[in-house]
Design a protein around this motif. Structure first.
Motif, PDB file in Angstrom:
ATOM      1  N   LEU A  61      44.518-113.265  -0.669  1.00 55.50           N
ATOM      2  CA  LEU A  61      44.061-112.208   0.234  1.00 55.50           C
ATOM      3  C   LEU A  61      42.567-111.976   0.051  1.00 55.50           C
ATOM      4  O   LEU A  61      41.799-111.912   1.011  1.00 55.50           O
ATOM      5  CB  LEU A  61      44.849-110.917  -0.058  1.00 55.50           C
ATOM      6  N   HIS A  62      42.181-111.904  -1.224  1.00 53.28           N
ATOM      7  CA  HIS A  62      40.788-111.614  -1.529  1.00 53.28           C
ATOM      8  C   HIS A  62      39.870-112.745  -1.080  1.00 53.28           C
ATOM      9  O   HIS A  62      38.749-112.510  -0.610  1.00 53.28           O
ATOM     10  CB  HIS A  62      40.639-111.376  -3.036  1.00 53.28           C
ATOM     11  N   SER A  63      40.354-113.994  -1.194  1.00 51.89           N
ATOM     12  CA  SER A  63      39.520-115.139  -0.789  1.00 51.89           C
ATOM     13  C   SER A  63      39.615-115.358   0.721  1.00 51.89           C
ATOM     14  O   SER A  63      39.074-116.316   1.238  1.00 51.89           O
ATOM     15  CB  SER A  63      39.983-116.391  -1.524  1.00 51.89           C
ATOM     16  N   GLU A  64      40.331-114.495   1.405  1.00 48.18           N
ATOM     17  CA  GLU A  64      40.483-114.540   2.863  1.00 48.18           C
ATOM     18  C   GLU A  64      41.256-115.759   3.329  1.00 48.18           C
ATOM     19  O   GLU A  64      41.224-116.142   4.490  1.00 48.18           O
ATOM     20  CB  GLU A  64      39.135-114.428   3.587  1.00 48.18           C
ATOM     21  N   GLU A  65      41.977-116.406   2.409  1.00 49.24           N
ATOM     22  CA  GLU A  65      42.823-117.511   2.822  1.00 49.24           C
ATOM     23  C   GLU A  65      43.939-116.976   3.719  1.00 49.24           C
ATOM     24  O   GLU A  65      44.364-117.617   4.665  1.00 49.24           O
ATOM     25  CB  GLU A  65      43.425-118.204   1.587  1.00 49.24           C
ATOM     26  N   ILE A  66      44.415-115.794   3.373  1.00 49.48           N
ATOM     27  CA  ILE A  66      45.419-115.132   4.205  1.00 49.48           C
ATOM     28  C   ILE A  66      44.927-113.732   4.514  1.00 49.48           C
ATOM     29  O   ILE A  66      44.032-113.222   3.842  1.00 49.48           O
ATOM     30  CB  ILE A  66      46.794-115.040   3.490  1.00 49.48           C
ATOM     31  N   ASN A  67      45.547-113.097   5.502  1.00 50.77           N
ATOM     32  CA  ASN A  67      45.178-111.721   5.787  1.00 50.77           C
ATOM     33  C   ASN A  67      46.270-110.778   5.282  1.00 50.77           C
ATOM     34  O   ASN A  67      47.278-111.218   4.725  1.00 50.77           O
ATOM     35  CB  ASN A  67      44.898-111.526   7.285  1.00 50.77           C
ATOM     36  N   LEU A  68      46.047-109.490   5.479  1.00 45.30           N
ATOM     37  CA  LEU A  68      46.955-108.489   4.927  1.00 45.30           C
ATOM     38  C   LEU A  68      48.371-108.632   5.497  1.00 45.30           C
ATOM     39  O   LEU A  68      49.370-108.468   4.785  1.00 45.30           O
ATOM     40  CB  LEU A  68      46.407-107.084   5.207  1.00 45.30           C
TER      41      LEU A  68
END
Lengths: 518, 508
Positions: free
Chosen positions: A419-426
């Protein structure tokens, strides 16, 4: 922000039946005192060598002593004394240098000796205190402090099982002789919520000490409440005792109900009688118990088979075979919940409400500490938001105790990392919680791939989604251009829908703004 | 024939070792004798199969030269309030008439491991509440010294351990275990003319002794000589993890000096004037004086001392006894074991009927009184006050044994055990249990209140041909000196328990 935080907590443990809620009635004051019986975690009973496993086959954990076979004698279990002392120390008690055991007599089929061995004249410890946060819906969290009058060791009784059809009673002595700590608190409480909060804090402390499993459903922790009402400035009213309270939630409910009942009773011109009432969890009411004992006189007598229990109170002393050192045991006391809360606030810069939630759900605290240890660059607020708003909400939704949720700290750390690396979203992160709970031990990367959860951050792809969204919702686009900035949310929502919730919303918003400016 | 009867335990086991006699033969003879002397009613139950098995095992060990102890092969008897695994243990009550305990009392376990041969369980007053062994569901025990055993003309054996005392006095066994709460070992020992030791409280484990008064009960030892008593004590004494009230210090085996080496010059004997009480028979007073003189002429210092709270002792004893009885008897409800009434309409009915049927009048009276005394409103006035006076009584003893200067102290107290020789059954039975105990326990229960050791030894025969015995008491854990002085007296007076012609008449 705070509203957001407390929402799941309200759902979890403070759900109070609206019909039970006491309307603020400034005329009446309620006074509540608790007596808690906590079964000491121990492999053998208080005075015998038989086992203590919950749910063992009926009458399989019964020594000759437990069955009161004539000529048998009690032998005090040292481990239980140590647990009692540790608990007493954690609750700020004065441990007594000499304590004694007494016999309390009454006839009951599941009390094989005809008496219970307890501590009446000189208890193990006195004069403690418990301070705890009280969380009431719609009210600011506040701290309450209650005196612990006495902590005593005693044995449990057996269990009677009544077969109404065959009209007979059967006795199971597995519980007979189990070690209990009885904690008698001063009547310093006013409401059901305060009482529930006290017990919650006590459970946290006992679990930290490993002196009690606190499993109320197994009867390992039993709460009796003494309740009375009176008008300000007048003497205390006649009290009733409520027994058979089976859960933390019931404590609050039962006491609120009983306070309300008493007020109504008196308001209707009735009187309160000194009686024992039972909490009927299904009917959500207290009912008078059939009073089998008309003014019991327990005929207390010193237990002649147990010498007085001496402990060593000298600072710096060590335990010996014959004498337990209180100082040595105090070294073994772990960090207590309130200390942890302070540490979370000071060291992790959490606000105190968040700290309370984490400490009150030990598994959340464990996740938090594990995650922050390995994900140093993720702000603690992101971690606590995720744990409380997402994990806890999910568990509440599917009605699973967060303790029983299949996700490990490592799973959560991996999700947060992605999530933090923006690989996935919330959205994807929330989906992952569900996926991981249902498919434990599956690799998170596999799940992301299988379910195609990667976030879309490619500018061209996003631009085409955004264009399509503007085309689909021309009215929203027009409103935005006219200055109604909120309309952007509708467009972003449309993009989310078009991208199956996978578009990187940060980029989407930038892109939409850019496209709409042009 | 039966010459082995005259042997002490040491000589008996020496004969086993020599092969002159076998444990099996001795056990056979003992079981025969027990049957022949059935009229005494010493045993409520013989255990012949067990006895013969144990005797055979012992014989085998002697053959292999691997004996377990100095008591290997010695026939013994045990009072029916000590648990014996697999063997009925009834406390001579209807309540426990069918009760077979699943475990051995520590005292019996130690004797069993030492290789002794259990002949059977002996008679007693119900739950040890009595001083005559007349209140037993198995009928009374008769004193082997009685001139006439018919009708009501016989003498009581004393109690409550009358069966054990009789079994030893009649020469059926070499040693027997009794219990002593207020004199229950010393009293029948005194009437039956045998040695009866009440050890220091906590020296011998109470585990498996069905309690009367936990804070006073001690297992007692009956033998025909002090030397035999020492052998048994050395076997049964010492800490027991199963009894938290045992003295935790390791037990040092007693070793009495040889008779010729006993020097009484360093021994100070006290004669407590309060024991010169109402009802003391002339013969007993003479005996007391005679032995005091004997000790003095033997070199000991003999002096009158005072134990001022003696008179209060019997009242305090009665209160504490009844309170603990009320509590200890609460377990007998017919649920887990013991007599269960057929009326089970309600749990309360079941309790009431089981207890009403299972206990005799004496037990019921003590339960009722004890519960009354323990009521919240009475506790301070009776129980608490009794505890305070009990401390004063213990202090009386501490003062004469410990406090003050060397000149003021004494080592041993010499008193009567009972006030007279054994009463006739008809006279004894005419009194209530309460009055019986008040007289019978007068000289003995103070030692229980203080926890100190005491021994009764036979001195001579009365005009009626019955044993007259005296009691010696010493400070806590001073059994070695106590029994040393007792053995000196024993040697001087030369009382022979087996000179009793009835012992032989009954066998022929």
């Amino acid at each position: 922000m705070r509203k957001y935080f407390l929402a799941p907590l309200q759902v979890r443990q403070l759900a109070t039946q609206p019909k039970l809620a006491v309307k603020p009635n400034h005329q009446w004051k309620s006074v509540v005192g608790l007596e808690v019986h906590a079964q000491i975690s121990s492999t053998s009973k208080l005075f015998s060598g038989s086992g203590t496993t919950f749910g063992a086959p009926l009458n399989s954990a019964v020594s000759f002593f437990d069955a009161s076979i004539p000529g048998t004698l009690p032998v005090l279990n040292r481990k239980c004394v140590e647990s009692g002392i540790k608990t007493a120390l954690a609750l700020g008690c004065q441990v007594n240098e000499v304590s004694m055991f007494d016999r309390k007599h009454y006839f009951y089929a599941d009390l094989p000796n005809g008496y219970q061995i307890t501590q009446q004249r000189a208890a193990l410890a006195n004069n403690g205190k418990i301070s705890f946060p009280v969380i009431t819906p719609g009210t600011k969290v506040y701290y309450k402090s209650v005196k612990l009058l006495q902590l005593q060791l005693e044995q449990d009784s057996g269990k009677s099982l009544h077969d109404d059809e065959l009209k007979r009673s059967l006795v199971d002595l597995n519980r007979a002789g189990l070690p209990l700590m009885e904690l008698v608190f001063a009547p310093d409480l006013e409401t059901g919520e305060e009482a529930a909060s006290l017990v919650k804090e006590l459970m946290l402390i006992l679990r930290r000490l490993h002196t009690c499993s606190c499993k109320m459903e197994e009867g390992a922790l039993r709460v009796d409440a003494n309740i009375s009402i009176h008008k300000t400035g007048e003497p205390l009213g006649v009290r009733t005792e409520v027994k058979n309270i089976g859960s933390v939630r019931s404590i609050s409910q039962a006491i609120s109900y009983e306070i309300n009942r008493q007020i109504k009773q008196v308001a209707a011109g009735g009187i309160i009688t000194n009686e024992t009432r039972s909490w009927d969890a299904d009917g959500r009411r207290t009912v008078a118990m059939r009073d089998k004992e008309v003014l019991q006189d327990y005929r207390f007598m010193p237990e002649p088979n147990l010498p007085p229990l001496h402990v060593n109170l000298k600072p710096g002393s060590q335990s010996t075979e014959d004498l337990i050192s209180v100082a040595a045991l105090s070294e073994e006391i772990p960090e207590l919940p309130e200390h942890t809360r302070q540490r979370l606030v000071e060291h992790y810069k959490l606000n105190s409400e968040t700290a309370i939630i984490l400490v009150n759900e030990p598994i959340l605290l464990e996740h938090f500490l594990n995650i922050t240890k390995s994900l140093m660059d993720v702000p603690t607020k992101v971690v606590t938001n995720f744990l409380i708003n997402d994990l806890l909400t999910y568990c509440n939704k599917i009605n699973v105790d967060v303790e029983d949720c299949a996700l490990s700290s490592t799973d959560l750390k991996d999700v947060l990392k992605s999530l933090h690396s923006e690989e996935i979203n919330l959205q994807a992160a929330r989906q992952l919680i569900e996926l991981l709970h249902n498919n434990p031990k599956t690799d998170i990367n596999t799940l992301i791939e299988q379910h195609n959860l990667q976030q879309i951050s490619d500018l061209n792809t996003i631009e085409s989604y955004c264009q399509q969204a503007i085309n689909n919702q021309p009215t929203a686009a027009q409103q935005y251009r006219k200055g109604k900035t909120k309309a952007l949310f509708a467009l972003a929502g449309e993009v989310a829908k078009l991208s199956a919730q996978k578009a990187n919303m940060k980029i989407v918003v930038q892109c939409l703004e850019k496209l709409l400016k042009d | 024939m039966r010459r082995h009867l005259q042997l002490g335990i040491k000589q008996l086991t020496a004969s086993y070792a020599d092969g002159h006699i076998s444990p099996r033969l001795v056990a056979d003879t003992a079981l025969d004798d027990a049957v022949k002397l059935k009229t005494l009613n010493a045993f409520v139950r013989l255990t012949p199969e067990l006895a013969l098995h144990q005797a055979n095992e012992s014989a085998h060990r002697y053959k292999e030269g691997q004996i377990h102890s100095n008591l290997d092969g010695v026939p013994i008897a045990i009072k029916d309030n000590f648990s014996t695994a697999g063997v009925l243990t009834t406390c001579a009550s209807r309540m426990l008439e069918d009760f077979v305990p699943p475990y051995d009392a520590t005292v019996y376990a130690r004797l069993r491991e030492a290789g002794t041969v259990l002949l059977g369980k002996t008679n007693m007053d119900q739950f040890a509440m009595g001083a005559g062994t007349v209140d037993s569901i198995y009928g009374p025990t008769k004193n082997v010294w009685s001139d006439d055993l018919s009708k009501d003309n016989w003498r009581i054996a004393g109690g409550s351990s009358g069966g054990s005392a009789s079994a030893v006095a009649a020469g059926i066994c070499y040693a027997a275990i009794g219990s002593d709460t207020g004199g229950s070992t010393r009293n029948p020992a005194s009437y039956c003319g045998v040695v009866g030791l009440k050890p220091t409280y906590g020296l011998v484990s109470r585990y498996g002794l069905i309690p009367l008064v936990n804070s006073m009960d001690v297992p007692g030892i009956f033998t025909r000589s002090i030397a035999d008593c020492v052998e048994v004590l050395n076997t049964v004494a010492g800490p027991d993890v199963k009894d938290s009230t045992t003295i935790r210090r390791p037990f040092k085996r007693l070793q009495l000096p040889k008779l010729e080496e006993i020097d009484l010059r360093s021994v100070r004997i006290g004669i407590p004037k309060e024991y010169h009480c109402e009802g003391l028979s002339t013969e007993m007073l003479e005996t007391w004086t005679k032995v005091a003189d004997l000790l003095e002429s033997g070199g000991a210092t003999v002096r009158q001392v005072s134990l001022p709270n003696t008179a209060a002792s019997i009242f305090v004893y009665t209160i504490l006894n009844q309170c603990e009885v009320a509590s200890n008897m609460a377990r007998y409800d017919g649920i887990e074991y013991g007599h269960r009434a057929t009326d089970d309409r309600s749990t309360e009915q079941l309790y009431a009927h089981s207890r009403a049927e299972g206990f005799n009048h004496v037990v019921k009276t003590r339960i009722l009184t004890g519960n009354f005394l323990l009521l919240r409103k009475n506790y301070d006035h009776y129980f608490e006050k009794a505890l305070r006076v009990r401390r004063l009584i213990a202090q009386d003893f501490a003062k004469v044994f410990e406090a003050g200067s060397v000149e003021e102290n004494v080592d041993i107290l010499l008193t009567p055990t009972t006030l007279s020789d054994a009463p006739l059954y008809k006279d004894f039975a005419a009194q209530s249990n309460r009055d019986q105990c008040a007289v019978q326990d007068f000289c003995t229960q103070p030692a229980n209140m203080a926890g100190i050791p005491a021994v009764s030894i036979p001195v001579r025969l009365s005009k009626a041909g019955l044993p007259l015995s005296l009691q010696l008491m010493s400070n806590t854990l001073n059994e070695e000196l106590l029994l040393t002085v007792a053995s000196w007296i024993e040697n001087q007076v030369g009382f022979d328990c087996l000179q009793n012609k009835h012992v032989y008449e009954a066998r022929s």
